[in-house]
Design an enzyme around this catalytic site. Sequence first.
Site, PDB file in Angstrom:
ATOM      1  N   PRO A 116       0.833  -1.201   0.000  1.00 27.13           N
ATOM      2  CA  PRO A 116       0.000   0.000   0.000  1.00 27.13           C
ATOM      3  C   PRO A 116       0.868   1.251   0.000  1.00 27.13           C
ATOM      4  CG  PRO A 116       0.172  -0.852   2.212  1.00 27.13           C
ATOM      5  CD  PRO A 116       0.860  -1.855   1.319  1.00 27.13           C
ATOM      6  N   GLU A 117       0.285   2.343  -0.452  1.00 27.04           N
ATOM      7  CA  GLU A 117       0.944   3.639  -0.333  1.00 27.04           C
ATOM      8  C   GLU A 117       0.599   4.230   1.038  1.00 27.04           C
ATOM      9  OE1 GLU A 117       2.758   4.758  -2.963  1.00 27.04           O
ATOM     10  OE2 GLU A 117       2.083   3.343  -4.482  1.00 27.04           O
ATOM     11  N   LYS A 122       3.686   3.260   6.267  1.00 23.52           N
ATOM     12  CA  LYS A 122       2.782   2.194   5.833  1.00 23.52           C
ATOM     13  C   LYS A 122       2.323   1.310   6.995  1.00 23.52           C
ATOM     14  CE  LYS A 122       4.910   1.981   1.258  1.00 23.52           C
ATOM     15  NZ  LYS A 122       5.410   1.084   0.193  1.00 23.52           N
ATOM     16  N   CYS A 173      10.128  11.733 -21.989  1.00 22.69           N
ATOM     17  CA  CYS A 173       9.995  12.778 -20.957  1.00 22.69           C
ATOM     18  C   CYS A 173      10.983  12.610 -19.806  1.00 22.69           C
ATOM     19  CB  CYS A 173       8.571  12.781 -20.391  1.00 22.69           C
ATOM     20  SG  CYS A 173       7.295  13.319 -21.565  1.00 22.69           S
ATOM     21  N   CYS A 214       8.248   7.124 -19.145  1.00 26.40           N
ATOM     22  CA  CYS A 214       8.190   7.608 -20.516  1.00 26.40           C
ATOM     23  C   CYS A 214       9.638   7.801 -20.993  1.00 26.40           C
ATOM     24  CB  CYS A 214       7.426   8.934 -20.618  1.00 26.40           C
ATOM     25  SG  CYS A 214       7.549   9.704 -22.267  1.00 26.40           S
ATOM     26  N   CYS A 233       3.730  13.648 -24.371  1.00 29.63           N
ATOM     27  CA  CYS A 233       4.459  13.637 -25.641  1.00 29.63           C
ATOM     28  C   CYS A 233       3.999  12.559 -26.614  1.00 29.63           C
ATOM     29  CB  CYS A 233       5.948  13.492 -25.376  1.00 29.63           C
ATOM     30  SG  CYS A 233       6.423  11.831 -24.828  1.00 29.63           S
TER      31      CYS A 233
END
Length: 261
Positions: free
Chosen positions: A2-3, A51, A259, A256, A235
């Site tokens: 979990p975050e 957490k 980026c 990405c 992009c």
Amino acid sequence: MPEGDTVFRAADRLRRGLAGKMLTHSDFRVPSLATVDLSGYTVTAVRSRGKHLLIDVTDPEGGHQVSIHSHLKMEGIWIVAPLGTRWRRPAHQARIILRTAAHEAVGFALGILELLDDPDTALDYLGPDLLGEDWDAAEAVRRIESEPDRPIGDALLDQRLMAGVGNEYRSELCFLRGVLPGTPVRDVDVAPMVDLAHRMLWANRLRTARTTTGDTRGDARVWVYGRRGRLCRRCATPIERGFLATDTEERVIYWCPRCQK
């Protein structure tokens, strides 16, 4: 895993249902705690540390204080509901049941469940908590920068350096800062990364639908996480997916290639 904002929300739900209330029933469904009975204890606080989740309880005479420490790991969840509400998870997954006169809290499939007499000492190894009242950005920056050869994508997940970032936030933070996850810490401007992590988790701490883009629609909430092969929102380059080794395992990462440099 979990975050930190997921655990913060779980603590908030438990706090609203249990804090200040006396436990009328407790049932620990793990062998090491099977004989423990906290009936009559009062819930004095519910708090998250990164957490980790802590439910502090005190006995009727006020002489014995203990904390119920849990960690959700991959599958865990706490559900709080009025007494008599039908469970939304299978009964065999229940690890702990706590009841007050009006509510029931059930922890399902918890990765860690234990009792701690001194939780603050036990969790002292954690870095600054991104959602804690004592958040210390300078200390988080210092700890991360103390490991200059480490990939930033690995450092962000190390709860000893800064507590609360999970795999989703890691990918999103690296994208928004334009940094490839494998970039060594020494080549990263750490302070803005830490500041962004704090602002992102704080903005999402009570949202039921996390967003890092500012858009809460289901298909528009993230920049790169889980979007392998789909076009970058900035992009139009296809998002890539790979793995980044940590101290104990390889964890999935999204980025990405245009980026992030």
